[in-house]
Design a protein around this motif. Structure first.
Motif, PDB file in Angstrom:
ATOM      1  N   LEU A  38       1.333  -4.379  -2.070  1.00 30.57           N
ATOM      2  CA  LEU A  38       2.692  -4.321  -2.613  1.00 30.57           C
ATOM      3  C   LEU A  38       2.721  -4.693  -4.093  1.00 30.57           C
ATOM      4  O   LEU A  38       3.407  -4.035  -4.897  1.00 30.57           O
ATOM      5  N   ILE A  39       1.982  -5.735  -4.485  1.00 32.51           N
ATOM      6  CA  ILE A  39       2.016  -6.115  -5.901  1.00 32.51           C
ATOM      7  C   ILE A  39       1.263  -5.086  -6.754  1.00 32.51           C
ATOM      8  O   ILE A  39       1.567  -4.922  -7.940  1.00 32.51           O
ATOM      9  N   THR A  40       0.288  -4.394  -6.152  1.00 37.79           N
ATOM     10  CA  THR A  40      -0.396  -3.324  -6.888  1.00 37.79           C
ATOM     11  C   THR A  40       0.542  -2.151  -7.124  1.00 37.79           C
ATOM     12  O   THR A  40       0.594  -1.583  -8.220  1.00 37.79           O
ATOM     13  N   LEU A  41       1.308  -1.784  -6.099  1.00 36.14           N
ATOM     14  CA  LEU A  41       2.291  -0.707  -6.266  1.00 36.14           C
ATOM     15  C   LEU A  41       3.399  -1.119  -7.231  1.00 36.14           C
ATOM     16  O   LEU A  41       3.889  -0.292  -8.016  1.00 36.14           O
ATOM     17  N   ALA A  42       3.795  -2.387  -7.172  1.00 32.87           N
ATOM     18  CA  ALA A  42       4.848  -2.866  -8.069  1.00 32.87           C
ATOM     19  C   ALA A  42       4.396  -2.881  -9.520  1.00 32.87           C
ATOM     20  O   ALA A  42       5.234  -2.936 -10.440  1.00 32.87           O
TER      21      ALA A  42
END
Length: 243
Positions: A42-46
Motif C-alpha cells: 500500500l505504501i509503495t502504491l501510495a
C-alpha cells in the motif's frame, strides 16, 4: 532393568516430539506474514502520486537549468521524506497489529527486533541516499544536458550500491528479519526473491522523457508484495485462519 531404561528412553523421545510439535504450533500461531506485505504494498502504491506530482525541492543544490530544461542529479527530498515517514509509520502499524493479535490469541510474537531493525533501515536508507548525493559513485558530467548523463562510467558495482540504497531494498531486508523472527522458511525464500527484484529495479538507469518513467520501479515491487500477501493469507494453516 533393561526394559525400564528402554521405556524411559521411549518416554523421553515422546516428550521431545511433543515439545517440538507444540513449538511448531506456537510459531505458526505467531505468524501474521500477510499483514506486513500488504502494508508495504500500500505504501509503495501510495508513492506513485508523490513521484508524479510532488515538487522537486532542490535542497541539495543538484539541479541545473538551461532555458526550459532542468536536470537534477540528486534525490528528491520530497520522495526521500515520504519513504522515511511512510516506512516508520508502516512499522508502527505492523507492531500494533502483532500486539493486538498476541493479546487476542494469548501467544506473543517477538516482533520488537523486526520493528527496531525496520525503522533503523528506513533511517539508514535516507542517510545513505543523502550521502550518495554528496559522494556520488558516478561522476556528474560537466554538461548535465547530454543525452546520456550517466554514461559508460556507471559500472555494475556503482549501480548495485545505488540499488541497495533504495527504500524497496530496505523493505526486502526487513522481510528477511521478519522471516528470522517468525522462523518462516517460505518467507525467507520469498524475501530473497523480492530483495533481488528490488535491487534490480532500484539500480536501473532510466532516461525516458515521460513523467511516468518511475512506474515500473514502483508497480513491479507493489504487485510482488500484493501477490505475496494474498499467497501467505490464502495458504496459512486452517487453524490459524479461523482464529
Amino acid at each position: 532393568m533393561t526394559d525400564e531404561s528402554a521405556s524411559q528412553r521411549h518416554t523421553a523421545h515422546e516428550l521431545l516430539a511433543t515439545v517440538r510439535d507444540l513449538t511448531h504450533q506456537v510459531r505458526v500461531a505467531q505468524r501474521g506474514t500477510w499483514f506486513p506485505l500488504l502494508v508495504f504494498a500500500l505504501i509503495t502504491l501510495a508513492a506513485i502520486p508523490v513521484y508524479r506530482y510532488g515538487p522537486y525541492v532542490d535542497l541539495f543544490d543538484t539541479c541545473r537549468t538551461r532555458g526550459a530544461q532542468r536536470v537534477c542529479s540528486g534525490e528528491n527530498p520530497v520522495e526521500l521524506g515520504y519513504w522515511t515517514v511512510a516506512l516508520v509509520l508502516a512499522y508502527a502499524a505492523i507492531a500494533g497489529f502483532y500486539v493486538r493479535r498476541s493479546r487476542r490469541r494469548g501467544v506473543g510474537t517477538p516482533v520488537r527486533p523486526y520493528v527496531i531493525v525496520g525503522a533503523a533501515l528506513a533511517v539508514l536508507m535516507a542517510t545513505g541516499s543523502i550521502w550518495l548525493v554528496f559522494h556520488p559513485l558516478v561522476p556528474v558530467p560537466a554538461d548535465p544536458f547530454t543525452p546520456d548523463p550517466v554514461g559508460p562510467e556507471a559500472g555494475p558495482v556503482a549501480l548495485l550500491v545505488y540499488g541497495l540504497a533504495s527504500p524497496l531494498v530496505a523493505i526486502g531486508l526487513g522481510l528477511l528479519v521478519l522471516a528470522w523472527v517468525e522462523r518462516h522458511r517460505a518467507l525467507l525464500v520469498y524475501g530473497l526473491g523480492y530483495l533481488a527484484i528490488s535491487a534490480i529495479q532500484g539500480s536501473r538507469v532510466i532516461t525516458s522523457p515521460s513523467l511516468w518513467y518511475f512506474l515500473p520501479q514502483l508497480l513491479v515491487p507493489a504487485v510482488v508484495l500484493l501477490l505475496g500477501a494474498a499467497g501467505f493469507a490464502l495458504f496459512r494453516p486452517a487453524a490459524e485462519a479461523h482464529r
